[in-house]
Design a protein around this motif. Structure first.
Motif, PDB file in Angstrom:
ATOM      1  N   GLY A   1      -2.345  -0.630  29.165  1.00  0.00           N
ATOM      2  CA  GLY A   1      -1.007  -0.024  27.741  1.00  0.00           C
ATOM      3  C   GLY A   1      -0.355  -1.742  27.734  1.00  0.00           C
ATOM      4  N   TRP A   2      -0.561  -2.413  29.271  1.00  0.00           N
ATOM      5  CA  TRP A   2       0.832  -3.434  29.131  1.00  0.00           C
ATOM      6  C   TRP A   2      -1.212  -4.645  28.728  1.00  0.00           C
ATOM      7  CZ3 TRP A   2       5.345  -5.340  29.804  1.00  0.00           C
ATOM      8  CH2 TRP A   2       5.107  -6.417  30.801  1.00  0.00           C
ATOM      9  N   VAL A   3      -1.888  -4.785  29.606  1.00  0.00           N
ATOM     10  CA  VAL A   3      -2.891  -5.558  29.459  1.00  0.00           C
ATOM     11  C   VAL A   3      -3.832  -5.226  28.326  1.00  0.00           C
ATOM     12  CG1 VAL A   3      -3.401  -5.457  31.994  1.00  0.00           C
ATOM     13  CG2 VAL A   3      -4.700  -4.106  30.470  1.00  0.00           C
ATOM     14  N   SER A   4      -3.496  -3.957  27.465  1.00  0.00           N
ATOM     15  CA  SER A   4      -4.131  -3.926  26.002  1.00  0.00           C
ATOM     16  C   SER A   4      -3.127  -4.961  24.662  1.00  0.00           C
ATOM     17  CB  SER A   4      -4.996  -2.687  25.654  1.00  0.00           C
ATOM     18  OG  SER A   4      -3.630  -1.910  26.059  1.00  0.00           O
ATOM     19  N   GLY A   5      -2.145  -4.267  25.291  1.00  0.00           N
ATOM     20  CA  GLY A   5      -1.583  -5.035  24.293  1.00  0.00           C
ATOM     21  C   GLY A   5      -0.782  -3.455  23.811  1.00  0.00           C
ATOM     22  N   MET A   6      -1.258  -2.320  24.034  1.00  0.00           N
ATOM     23  CA  MET A   6      -1.367  -1.288  22.611  1.00  0.00           C
ATOM     24  C   MET A   6      -0.213  -0.283  23.987  1.00  0.00           C
ATOM     25  SD  MET A   6      -5.498  -0.469  22.627  1.00  0.00           S
ATOM     26  CE  MET A   6      -5.427   0.735  21.236  1.00  0.00           C
ATOM     27  N   LYS A   7       0.647   0.093  23.025  1.00  0.00           N
ATOM     28  CA  LYS A   7       1.922   0.994  22.819  1.00  0.00           C
ATOM     29  C   LYS A   7       0.685   2.125  23.857  1.00  0.00           C
ATOM     30  CE  LYS A   7       3.986   1.031  19.780  1.00  0.00           C
ATOM     31  NZ  LYS A   7       5.351   1.232  17.863  1.00  0.00           N
TER      32      LYS A   7
ATOM     33  N   PRO B   1       6.083  -0.158  26.664  1.00  0.00           N
ATOM     34  CA  PRO B   1       6.196   0.329  25.445  1.00  0.00           C
ATOM     35  C   PRO B   1       4.942   2.263  25.794  1.00  0.00           C
ATOM     36  CG  PRO B   1       5.503  -2.150  25.836  1.00  0.00           C
ATOM     37  CD  PRO B   1       5.680  -1.634  27.200  1.00  0.00           C
ATOM     38  N   VAL B   2       5.645   2.824  26.030  1.00  0.00           N
ATOM     39  CA  VAL B   2       5.342   4.211  26.492  1.00  0.00           C
ATOM     40  C   VAL B   2       6.092   5.043  25.513  1.00  0.00           C
ATOM     41  CG1 VAL B   2       5.176   6.026  28.478  1.00  0.00           C
ATOM     42  CG2 VAL B   2       4.159   3.490  28.527  1.00  0.00           C
ATOM     43  N   LEU B   3       5.325   5.707  24.854  1.00  0.00           N
ATOM     44  CA  LEU B   3       6.589   7.010  24.490  1.00  0.00           C
ATOM     45  C   LEU B   3       6.053   8.069  24.842  1.00  0.00           C
ATOM     46  CD1 LEU B   3       6.298   5.169  21.336  1.00  0.00           C
ATOM     47  CD2 LEU B   3       7.760   5.729  22.254  1.00  0.00           C
ATOM     48  N   THR B   4       6.244   9.638  25.200  1.00  0.00           N
ATOM     49  CA  THR B   4       5.702  10.595  25.915  1.00  0.00           C
ATOM     50  C   THR B   4       6.249  11.628  24.402  1.00  0.00           C
ATOM     51  OG1 THR B   4       7.841  10.956  26.983  1.00  0.00           O
ATOM     52  CG2 THR B   4       5.297  10.059  28.450  1.00  0.00           C
ATOM     53  N   ILE B   5       5.303  12.288  23.995  1.00  0.00           N
ATOM     54  CA  ILE B   5       5.384  13.983  23.798  1.00  0.00           C
ATOM     55  C   ILE B   5       4.895  14.868  24.359  1.00  0.00           C
ATOM     56  CG2 ILE B   5       4.923  14.763  21.067  1.00  0.00           C
ATOM     57  CD1 ILE B   5       4.006  11.952  20.397  1.00  0.00           C
ATOM     58  N   GLN B   6       5.698  16.122  24.464  1.00  0.00           N
ATOM     59  CA  GLN B   6       6.345  17.179  24.878  1.00  0.00           C
ATOM     60  C   GLN B   6       5.989  18.242  24.005  1.00  0.00           C
ATOM     61  OE1 GLN B   6       8.560  18.926  28.192  1.00  0.00           O
ATOM     62  NE2 GLN B   6       8.117  20.450  27.856  1.00  0.00           N
ATOM     63  N   ALA B   7       4.108  18.413  23.385  1.00  0.00           N
ATOM     64  CA  ALA B   7       4.024  18.848  22.752  1.00  0.00           C
ATOM     65  C   ALA B   7       4.459  20.175  22.886  1.00  0.00           C
ATOM     66  CB  ALA B   7       2.298  18.233  22.150  1.00  0.00           C
ATOM     67  N   GLU B   8       3.902  21.374  21.595  1.00  0.00           N
ATOM     68  CA  GLU B   8       4.320  22.673  21.838  1.00  0.00           C
ATOM     69  C   GLU B   8       3.010  23.312  22.397  1.00  0.00           C
ATOM     70  OE1 GLU B   8       4.156  20.462  19.122  1.00  0.00           O
ATOM     71  OE2 GLU B   8       2.670  21.023  17.342  1.00  0.00           O
ATOM     72  N   ASP B   9       1.595  22.617  22.381  1.00  0.00           N
ATOM     73  CA  ASP B   9       1.099  23.144  22.933  1.00  0.00           C
ATOM     74  C   ASP B   9      -0.248  22.332  22.636  1.00  0.00           C
ATOM     75  OD1 ASP B   9      -0.922  22.852  20.688  1.00  0.00           O
ATOM     76  OD2 ASP B   9       0.068  24.729  20.097  1.00  0.00           O
ATOM     77  N   GLU B  10      -1.012  22.359  24.013  1.00  0.00           N
ATOM     78  CA  GLU B  10      -2.605  21.729  24.686  1.00  0.00           C
ATOM     79  C   GLU B  10      -3.148  21.457  23.556  1.00  0.00           C
ATOM     80  OE1 GLU B  10      -2.888  20.777  27.516  1.00  0.00           O
ATOM     81  OE2 GLU B  10      -2.690  22.129  28.782  1.00  0.00           O
ATOM     82  N   ILE B  11      -3.292  21.359  22.134  1.00  0.00           N
ATOM     83  CA  ILE B  11      -3.487  20.922  20.799  1.00  0.00           C
ATOM     84  C   ILE B  11      -2.942  20.084  20.452  1.00  0.00           C
ATOM     85  CG2 ILE B  11      -4.896  21.498  18.480  1.00  0.00           C
ATOM     86  CD1 ILE B  11      -5.603  24.905  19.921  1.00  0.00           C
ATOM     87  N   SER B  12      -1.983  20.666  19.732  1.00  0.00           N
ATOM     88  CA  SER B  12      -0.628  19.748  19.575  1.00  0.00           C
ATOM     89  C   SER B  12      -0.940  18.215  20.314  1.00  0.00           C
ATOM     90  CB  SER B  12       0.010  19.896  19.340  1.00  0.00           C
ATOM     91  OG  SER B  12       1.316  19.202  18.874  1.00  0.00           O
ATOM     92  N   ALA B  13      -1.342  18.488  21.485  1.00  0.00           N
ATOM     93  CA  ALA B  13      -0.830  17.595  22.270  1.00  0.00           C
ATOM     94  C   ALA B  13      -1.562  15.966  22.330  1.00  0.00           C
ATOM     95  CB  ALA B  13      -0.869  18.140  23.994  1.00  0.00           C
ATOM     96  N   VAL B  14      -3.039  16.989  22.082  1.00  0.00           N
ATOM     97  CA  VAL B  14      -4.503  15.923  22.025  1.00  0.00           C
ATOM     98  C   VAL B  14      -4.504  15.357  21.053  1.00  0.00           C
ATOM     99  CG1 VAL B  14      -6.079  17.505  21.911  1.00  0.00           C
ATOM    100  CG2 VAL B  14      -6.660  15.495  22.386  1.00  0.00           C
ATOM    101  N   GLY B  15      -3.694  16.680  19.870  1.00  0.00           N
ATOM    102  CA  GLY B  15      -3.876  15.432  18.293  1.00  0.00           C
ATOM    103  C   GLY B  15      -2.732  15.082  18.525  1.00  0.00           C
ATOM    104  N   ALA B  16      -1.732  14.980  18.864  1.00  0.00           N
ATOM    105  CA  ALA B  16      -0.801  13.852  18.732  1.00  0.00           C
ATOM    106  C   ALA B  16      -0.917  12.329  19.431  1.00  0.00           C
ATOM    107  CB  ALA B  16       0.918  14.161  19.381  1.00  0.00           C
TER     108      ALA B  16
END
Lengths: 617, 370
Positions: free
Chosen positions: A248-254, A279-294
């Motif tokens: 994330g750091w070297v790409s400048g992407m969050k 610049p690291v945001l973590t989402i503990q999703a409701e399931d695996e599908i939502s996790a990859v969707g997010a």
């Protein structure tokens, strides 16, 4: 008292899962690192958090291999086993090397405990341990004595037993003690009494070794001559998390991590969640599908979408990975493989998700696949996976496994300004070939075949993408048969054309070597160790290890063709071998093991030799 | 005390932040045509989706945003083709997963106005889990749930909002499933904004949509939408003469009533509290102390839930308008704010991160300090 100089030792701590074996193993590792040894570790624990006490099911262990030279694996057989109860002895004694040392607490060997462990007779007196050197140390009673001045309850005082064991081992191997005491003071800063009790138990263990005559010798394992650099001790999951942050750091992407807790991947979430100042945001999703969707939603917005899971979770994510293939968006999918199928062996290791990573989706749905080979290598593998994902606008599967995730080794720290240059290169200008001044999202870079990527918020480049088949260039919905044929082949060609490093071959005598060992992932250590042992016996074998499973390195076929025989060891039923046979390789030997445990170097050495002699071919 | 106790506010402002507060303002004088994409609209003739699309295109200019900062994310189904017809950014994603994808996008990009377009099958069957969790978390997204009480794209199977007993190709003997009440479900999922509108009521729909867009947090709007092919006329009783005896239009601060108003604008019937529930009674029978005055900002969702239960599956009463609009912290704001606070306390530096903890140098000898 003699001090004997040795170049390596393997120590295993084993006890009930509530006995603090992981903690003392981890501290013993920290001591070895602080001392300057090379090291590798292997924690092994049950899936149950607190399985029934005193039973074999509840045994947790931590193995540390440290040495004065470069080592590659946590060691095949412990030289020293510390077994806190009969169940721990029963679960581990068979692994100890012949003539090895076993330290037990005889007070724990009550009739009831012996029976609970499943022994029919007392192993301390029935002669079954005759091939080992057994030291009976009343660790519980000595710990109680050491901490009695603090007035703790018996149960609380006994909890320090693991530190007594650590103290004793620290004496045996001349380990630095300050790092342990500092750690305890810090960890129990809010409970000074507990800190004090643990320190007293630790010192009592040391003093016991020093003053009794039970142990005739202590040992010295000198510091290792590692390559120059700055090091730290790191587990695979921690290195992977740091690699993601660095990417994330070297790409400048969050970085946006969408994830759902699953063993053995959860520690990546835990590590990333600690570093939200980046610049690291973590989402503990409701399931695996939502996790990859997010994660994919974040990628659509121009962030670095990451999701982390293990095999069962990867199965749930496969539909969304298919969308990422169609939408041609970067997405890092980390699969920390464990024993399967189904819930399988959640805390054990396996490499049986390779074909799922390659093909486990609907339709022709190619993705890049990379695999780290050691715990510290997880850092570099994460950067490489992100480089591919961003450069080629594609999902990338990173296949770690339980052994890498929880294993640890010294990590030679990277030079920050030598990290790879990763740039998203977002579109900012219209690119429509018809001069309409609009954005065509599927116009490609001629070299990489990566599509133009305009992110929301870019004026004038508004466009819609989705899962329906895309017309080449314009990205409009297309049901045209010829277009579908073209696009399916184009997506395949894009992945096949990813620029990856050539396969390096470690071959001690290229002119004469006739056998190549080809591995991937966490088998690197045991394979390389086995090859070194064979070389030392005058049997040269070559070793190559694949970082890239899709696409394979361009020189792979040439490398395979150079050898008469290619042995492919895998912790599955031959998945890489199947892929290689699909490319036409016919001189392969697939050597497989699915015990949930890593290969042992000694077993591989014997197996390779047998294949070469034609015994087991 | 966590960092998450108060809704996000701009310093000096008393009002909670608008859902659009961080979205850049666009040019003045935008027109509905600015939001029309070059794609030909391909719904069936007579589909309620046309009216909803036109209404959305007509209300977007009034929001006054830069159109490049609008994103419409949809799942799968007839309604989910919606993003293709709007000249904004858009993603036609996976069946049921739009709220999950929109969550990641909203977390990553506070400068976007993120909309989810979904249907009764998409949101309430295959995507039910994502819907309730997006509402629970209060992600700053606006969800339009087109409810036509049938599966259209797959050609006419019953949906999770179909009438029990409905005869379809997949239920020749009548659907055995009991339906969801989407507004009750949303309220039960802790939604901070819940509304309902009819496709045929352009004015009511437009008003509810702009309030939903302005809401900071997850806003759910259920839109009753006619499917002329597989469930034609499902909502006709709400459009025919006499529908005023069925429709209860919510207006904050007013007594809730229905039925043809008299010459003084008074409804023939009123909604009154009756114990823990609500009841419709003729005006002259109503105890004035028990007549319900609507308060969408009531922090307690009990009355809103009772109102949702007044809306019957058989449409004998249908409540429209904003059931609930309360301010509570939005998930994505909180996630970002945690990072901002952490970064202030400890500015990020990759070298510091990697070289942290117990590091040692080789060849410097570090042996035997014990």
């Amino acid at each position: 008292m003699n001090t004997e100089r040795i170049d390596r030792v393997v120590v295993r701590f084993a006890g009930d899962s509530g006995d603090g074996m992981q903690l003392v193993g981890d501290r013993f590792t920290g001591q070895a690192a602080a001392f300057g040894n090379d090291l590798a570790t292997f924690p092994n624990f049950p899936a149950e958090i607190r399985a029934p006490q005193g039973t074999v099911h509840g045994v947790s262990s931590f193995q540390v291999h440290f040495a004065s030279s470069d080592i590659l694996t946590p060691g095949d057989a412990p030289d020293v086993l510390v077994a806190m109860n009969p169940a721990a002895l029963r679960a581990n004694a068979a692994d100890v090397s012949v003539g090895g040392v076993v330290i037990v607490d005889p007070d724990e060997f009550t009739k009831r405990n012996i029976a609970k462990a499943g022994y029919v007779s007392d192993p301390l007196s029935d002669g079954s341990l005759a091939h080992l050197t057994v030291h009976q140390v009343t660790m519980g009673a000595l710990t109680l004595g050491a901490v009695s001045e603090l007035g703790l309850g018996r149960k609380e005082a006994l909890r320090c037993r693991n530190l007594f064991a650590l103290g004793l081992l620290s004496w045996m191997y001349g380990r630095p003690t300050e790092v342990v005491e500092d750690y305890l003071r810090k960890k129990f800063a809010k409970k000074p009494l507990v800190a004090q009790a643990n320190i007293l138990a630790f010192r009592a263990g040391w003093n016991f070794g020093e003053t009794t005559e039970m142990f005739a010798v202590s040992y010295e394992v000198p510091a290792a001559a590692l390559p120059e650099g700055t090091y730290r001790h790191v587990s695979g999951n921690a290195a992977l998390a740091l690699g993601i942050i660095a990417a994330g750091w070297v790409s400048g992407m969050k970085v946006v991590l969408g994830t759902y807790p699953i063993t053995p991947a959860s520690d990546i979430l835990h590590e990333l969640a600690k570093h939200k100042n980046f610049p690291v945001l973590t989402i503990q999703a409701e399931d695996e599908i939502s996790a990859v969707g997010a994660a994919l939603g974040a990628s659509f917005g121009g962030a670095l979408g990451v999701t982390t899971t293990s095999g069962p979770g990867l199965a749930l994510k496969s539909e969304t990975i298919g969308l990422a293939v169609m939408a041609e968006l970067p997405l890092l999918v980390v699969d920390v493989q464990r024993g399967g199928p189904s819930t399988g062996l959640p805390t054990k290791t396996e490499q049986a998700d390779l074909l799922q990573a390659m093909f486990g989706r609907h339709g022709e749905s190619p993705v890049a696949v990379v695999a780290p080979s050691t715990p510290a290598d997880c850092f570099d593998a994460a950067l490489e996976a992100v480089r591919i994902a961003v450069t080629y606008r594609t999902p990338v599967l990173l296949l770690s496994d339980g052994a890498l995730a929880n294993g640890a080794e010294p990590w030679r720290l990277p030079v920050i300004d030598q990290l790879p240059d990763i740039r998203p290169d977002f579109s900012t200008e219209p690119n429509a070939a018809d001069g309409s001044g609009t954005h065509w999202p599927y116009v490609r870079d001629q070299e990489t075949l990566a599509r133009a990527w305009a992110i929301p918020g870019t004026p004038g480049l508004e466009h819609r993408i989705g899962g329906l088949e895309k017309a080449a260039d314009t990205g409009a919905i297309s049901y045209d048969p010829a277009n579908h044929e073209f696009m399916v082949r184009l997506r395949q060609q894009k992945i096949a054309g990813i620029d990856v490093a050539d396969l390096d071959v470690h071959d001690p005598s290229p002119a004469t070597t006739r056998t190549l060992i080809l591995g991937w992932g966490s088998t690197y250590g045991p394979i390389q160790d086995a090859c070194r042992r064979l070389a030392a016996r005058g049997v040269p074998v070559a070793h190559a290890h694949l970082r890239h499973l899709n696409p394979f390195p361009a020189n792979l076929d040439d490398v395979l063709a150079r050898y008469e025989r290619v042995i492919v060891p895998e912790m599955n039923l031959g998945q890489l071998a199947l892929l290689l046979r699909g490319r036409g390789a016919t001189h392969l030997v697939s050597h497989t093991q699915v015990t949930g445990q890593p290969f042992k170097a000694g077993d591989l050495e014997a197996a390779f030799l047998a294949y070469m002699e034609g015994v087991a071919a | 005390m966590t960092t998450l106790d108060e809704p996000l506010q701009v310093e000096g402002e008393q009002q909670p932040l608008s859902g659009l507060a961080m979205v850049p303002r666009g040019p003045q004088g935008q027109k509905p045509a600015d939001y029309r994409s070059d794609q030909e609209v391909r719904w069936c003739p007579g589909c309620g989706d046309y009216i909803i699309l036109n209404t959305v295109q007509a209300m977007l200019p009034a929001l006054g945003l830069k159109k490049e900062n609008l994103v419409f994310v949809s799942g799968i189904g007839c309604s989910s083709r919606f993003p293709y017809y709007l000249d904004t950014y858009g993603m036609h994603s996976i069946h049921g997963r739009a709220p999950a994808i929109a969550t990641g996008l909203a977390v990553a990009r506070p400068d976007l106005s993120v909309w989810v377009i979904t249907g009764d099958g998409d949101a309430l069957s295959i995507g039910g889990n994502h819907l309730i969790h997006a509402l629970r978390r209060n992600v700053n997204i606006t969800i339009l749930l087109f409810n036509n009480r049938v599966y259209g794209l797959t050609k006419g199977q019953y949906s999770p909002t179909s009438n029990q007993g409905m005869v379809t190709k997949s239920s020749p003997l009548g659907a055995p499933d009991a339906p969801f009440n989407p507004v009750s479900l949303a309220l039960g999922a802790e939604a901070s904004f819940v509304a309902r509108a009819l496709d045929s009521d352009r004015e009511g729909l437009a008003e509810v949509l702009s309030r939903a867009a302005e809401h900071r947090g997850a806003a759910l709007v259920e839109i009753y939408q006619n499917c002329p092919i597989f469930n034609n006329g499902a909502f006709d009783v709400l459009k025919e003469p006499g529908s005023e005896r069925r429709l209860i239009k919510l207006a904050a601060g007013s007594p809730l009533g229905l039925g043809e108003p008299d010459d003084q604008g008074r409804h023939s019937h009123l909604v009154v509290r009756d114990g823990g529930t609500l009841r419709v009674v003729a005006r002259d029978e109503a105890d004035p102390a028990q007549v319900l005055i609507h308060d969408p900002a009531d922090p307690d969702p009990t009355t809103a839930f009772a109102l949702s239960r007044l809306s019957a599956q058989d449409l004998s009463y249908v409540v429209t308008g904003v059931f609930r609009a309360v301010s509570r912290p939005a998930y994505d704001d909180d996630v970002r704010r945690q990072g901002e606070i952490a970064a202030e306390a400890s500015p990020p530096d990759l070298e510091d991160l990697i070289f942290a903890g117990d590091v040692w140098s080789v060849p410097t000898h570090r042996g035997a300090s014990a």
